[in-house]
Write a protein that holds these residues in place. Sequence first.
Motif, PDB file in Angstrom:
ATOM      1  N   ASP A 121       0.854  -1.178   0.000  1.00 49.20           N
ATOM      2  CA  ASP A 121       0.000   0.000   0.000  1.00 49.20           C
ATOM      3  C   ASP A 121       0.895   1.234   0.000  1.00 49.20           C
ATOM      4  O   ASP A 121       1.853   1.311   0.774  1.00 49.20           O
ATOM      5  CB  ASP A 121      -0.912   0.029   1.225  1.00 49.20           C
ATOM      6  CG  ASP A 121      -1.980  -1.049   1.192  1.00 49.20           C
ATOM      7  OD1 ASP A 121      -2.411  -1.416   0.081  1.00 49.20           O
ATOM      8  OD2 ASP A 121      -2.370  -1.535   2.261  1.00 49.20           O
ATOM      9  N   TRP A 129      -3.164   3.645  -1.785  1.00 50.71           N
ATOM     10  CA  TRP A 129      -3.209   2.940  -3.059  1.00 50.71           C
ATOM     11  C   TRP A 129      -2.728   1.503  -2.882  1.00 50.71           C
ATOM     12  O   TRP A 129      -1.648   1.276  -2.339  1.00 50.71           O
ATOM     13  CB  TRP A 129      -2.312   3.624  -4.086  1.00 50.71           C
ATOM     14  CG  TRP A 129      -2.679   5.038  -4.399  1.00 50.71           C
ATOM     15  CD1 TRP A 129      -2.420   6.152  -3.648  1.00 50.71           C
ATOM     16  CD2 TRP A 129      -3.364   5.492  -5.565  1.00 50.71           C
ATOM     17  NE1 TRP A 129      -2.906   7.269  -4.270  1.00 50.71           N
ATOM     18  CE2 TRP A 129      -3.488   6.902  -5.453  1.00 50.71           C
ATOM     19  CE3 TRP A 129      -3.874   4.853  -6.692  1.00 50.71           C
ATOM     20  CZ2 TRP A 129      -4.106   7.673  -6.429  1.00 50.71           C
ATOM     21  CZ3 TRP A 129      -4.491   5.614  -7.665  1.00 50.71           C
ATOM     22  CH2 TRP A 129      -4.604   7.008  -7.532  1.00 50.71           C
ATOM     23  N   LEU A 144      -3.299  -0.255 -10.135  1.00 52.29           N
ATOM     24  CA  LEU A 144      -3.307   0.727  -9.049  1.00 52.29           C
ATOM     25  C   LEU A 144      -4.740   0.990  -8.620  1.00 52.29           C
ATOM     26  O   LEU A 144      -5.565   1.429  -9.421  1.00 52.29           O
ATOM     27  CB  LEU A 144      -2.642   2.028  -9.520  1.00 52.29           C
ATOM     28  CG  LEU A 144      -1.194   1.871  -9.992  1.00 52.29           C
ATOM     29  CD1 LEU A 144      -0.704   3.154 -10.658  1.00 52.29           C
ATOM     30  CD2 LEU A 144      -0.290   1.503  -8.819  1.00 52.29           C
ATOM     31  N   THR A 145      -5.030   0.737  -7.344  1.00 50.78           N
ATOM     32  CA  THR A 145      -6.399   0.830  -6.843  1.00 50.78           C
ATOM     33  C   THR A 145      -6.465   1.752  -5.642  1.00 50.78           C
ATOM     34  O   THR A 145      -5.872   1.458  -4.597  1.00 50.78           O
ATOM     35  CB  THR A 145      -6.924  -0.558  -6.446  1.00 50.78           C
ATOM     36  OG1 THR A 145      -6.753  -1.478  -7.531  1.00 50.78           O
ATOM     37  CG2 THR A 145      -8.395  -0.490  -6.075  1.00 50.78           C
ATOM     38  N   PRO A 146      -7.171   2.881  -5.745  1.00 50.49           N
ATOM     39  CA  PRO A 146      -7.370   3.748  -4.573  1.00 50.49           C
ATOM     40  C   PRO A 146      -8.148   3.014  -3.488  1.00 50.49           C
ATOM     41  O   PRO A 146      -8.857   2.034  -3.764  1.00 50.49           O
ATOM     42  CB  PRO A 146      -8.171   4.922  -5.131  1.00 50.49           C
ATOM     43  CG  PRO A 146      -7.939   4.892  -6.597  1.00 50.49           C
ATOM     44  CD  PRO A 146      -7.768   3.451  -6.958  1.00 50.49           C
ATOM     45  N   CYS A 152     -10.106   1.026 -10.645  1.00 50.93           N
ATOM     46  CA  CYS A 152      -8.763   0.463 -10.789  1.00 50.93           C
ATOM     47  C   CYS A 152      -8.144   1.031 -12.052  1.00 50.93           C
ATOM     48  O   CYS A 152      -8.760   1.007 -13.123  1.00 50.93           O
ATOM     49  CB  CYS A 152      -8.838  -1.061 -10.866  1.00 50.93           C
ATOM     50  SG  CYS A 152      -7.238  -1.851 -11.220  1.00 50.93           S
TER      51      CYS A 152
END
Length: 227
Positions: A121, A129, A144-146, A152
């Motif tokens: 993270d 992220w 990349l995922t908030p 995504c």
Amino acid sequence: MLIAGFPAGMFQTNCYLVAEDRGSDAVIIDPGQDAAPQVRAALAEYDLTPVAVFLTHGHLDHTWNAAELADEYSIPVYIHADDRPMLTDPGMGLGSALSSMIGDMTFDEPEKVIEFVDGEDVDAAGIRWSVDHAPGHSLGSVLLTPDSGEVCFSGDVLFNGSIGRTDLPGGSHRTLLESIADKLMVRGDDVVILPGHGPQTTIGAERASNPFLLDLPDANKKGRFGL
């Protein structure tokens, strides 16, 4: 969350700015060829302060303006270790057919580079992220995922109705399908995919109609693809 995106350059690569809201810090994702002027304009329009450049992978159409912007704003560039060499030698990721477009141009690493690590993270712009290594298009492609989990940034792993090409150095069709099965198809149908090229889509839409995924193996199976 504020997401501003636009296609840039001859490759029409999607560059994104992501922030909590107007007037806050922002992450720049994949500033490719000719993206810098549009990035500066968007930063001014939304009163954003850039704090990092995130690269979904090392291909030149996604990295072209990364060093310029990072050094201008004194911010780090994040990239997976497997694709980091392409920051200074982009031709190694293009193959002989495409590397001629570089000609005698030279590329330098940004002043500060931080390597993404699978499963980590990263805290940037007030957002946590999640980083998922998803090779196949390139050796160092990442998703990349908030922290909301609702979107995504898939780079060139998954597109609306298609998947990334695998004929460039470091590409593998089988590995790419494994990455999609393991890292994307395990997510909910409502998750929005913001790709490196073309329009956005959702996991559900791609699960239902993407022709490249019709024979996708069960993401939880072992020994898939005959291995």
